[in-house]
Write an enzyme that holds these catalytic residues in place. Structure first.
Site, PDB file in Angstrom:
ATOM      1  N   ASP A  75      39.366  43.646  37.696  1.00  0.00           N
ATOM      2  CA  ASP A  75      38.924  44.656  36.739  1.00  0.00           C
ATOM      3  C   ASP A  75      38.772  46.029  37.398  1.00  0.00           C
ATOM      4  OD1 ASP A  75      38.737  42.607  34.916  1.00  0.00           O
ATOM      5  OD2 ASP A  75      36.652  43.010  34.366  1.00  0.00           O
ATOM      6  N   HIS A 133      37.177  42.476  41.289  1.00  0.00           N
ATOM      7  CA  HIS A 133      37.366  43.896  40.998  1.00  0.00           C
ATOM      8  C   HIS A 133      38.211  44.571  42.076  1.00  0.00           C
ATOM      9  CE1 HIS A 133      33.816  42.823  38.624  1.00  0.00           C
ATOM     10  NE2 HIS A 133      34.087  43.866  37.861  1.00  0.00           N
TER      11      HIS A 133
END
Length: 230
Positions: free
Chosen positions: A54, A199
């Site tokens: 992400d 992430h």
């Protein structure tokens, strides 16, 4: 989340995450993935996992993540922030060129539950256009920031032709708990069909980079394979 300093996002993000987890726990799940992908993999016994990243693309970390994935021959799904795509379009193009899936994580990482219909559509539509310009494909999936979902978010996403995709394994790498903690939280909780949340943007992702090779090598040694979502 969009690339910004920890000071600007810290308290608000923690509160939003807690709220999102409360919603998810109340519903009895923290994952929502497209039918025929992760649930099917888990139910038929196939040892497939779905690695997701992400908040990119990030000039500091995305290319390093791609290099590690390439070394292990792993494909992943990147849920990207529209304003980051606009700022670093070549990185998004590179993610797609290397065979990874690029999907929608909103334009500026708001809590989508709090937006009007027009603002929701603008967040998703602008990100779609930015990603399509670099990949030639319109994202099929939407990951709401913070995992914050409700029936309105789901219905608005569906109206735009989007599947809502969350996760089932969250090591909270964004909070920088330590390389060992990220590794153990993933490896302890992964199951066939798991969707792993990591992430490549939004802050210092050095711990994620350090944890990734061990995660991939261990899962491969356990007989897992990797696939993209959407």
């Amino acid at each position: 989340m969009a690339v910004r300093t920890a000071g600007r996002r810290g308290v608000g993000r923690v509160r939003a995450v807690i709220g999102a987890l409360a919603v998810a726990l109340a519903a009895g799940t923290v994952a929502a993935v497209p039918a025929g992908t992760a649930e099917a993999a888990g139910s038929n016994g196939a040892k497939v996992v779905y690695l997701t990243f992400d908040d990119g693309p990030s000039p500091a970390y995305t290319l390093k993540v791609l290099a590690i994935l390439n070394r292990f021959g792993v494909r992943a799904t990147f849920f990207e922030i529209g304003e980051n795509v606009a700022a670093h379009p070549a990185l998004t193009a590179q993610v797609a060129r290397q065979g990874h899936s690029v999907q929608n994580h909103s334009w500026s990482h708001p809590d989508l539950r709090r937006l009007s219909a027009s603002s929701f559509n603008a967040q998703v539509g602008a990100t779609d256009r930015a990603i399509r310009a670099q990949t030639g494909r319109t994202p099929k999936c939407l990951r709401p920031p913070y995992g914050a979902v409700n029936t309105t978010v789901r219905s608005r996403a569906a109206a735009l032709g989007k599947q809502v995709v969350l996760w089932s394994v969250d090591p909270a790498d964004w909070s920088r708990p330590g390389t060992g903690a990220i590794q153990s939280r993933v490896l302890r909780n992964v199951r066939p069909g798991s969707v792993i949340l990591l992430h490549d943007g939004g802050g210092d992702r050095g711990q994620t980079l350090a944890a990734l090779p061990t995660i991939l090598s261990t899962l491969k040694a356990r007989g897992y394979t990797f696939a993209t979502l959407c």
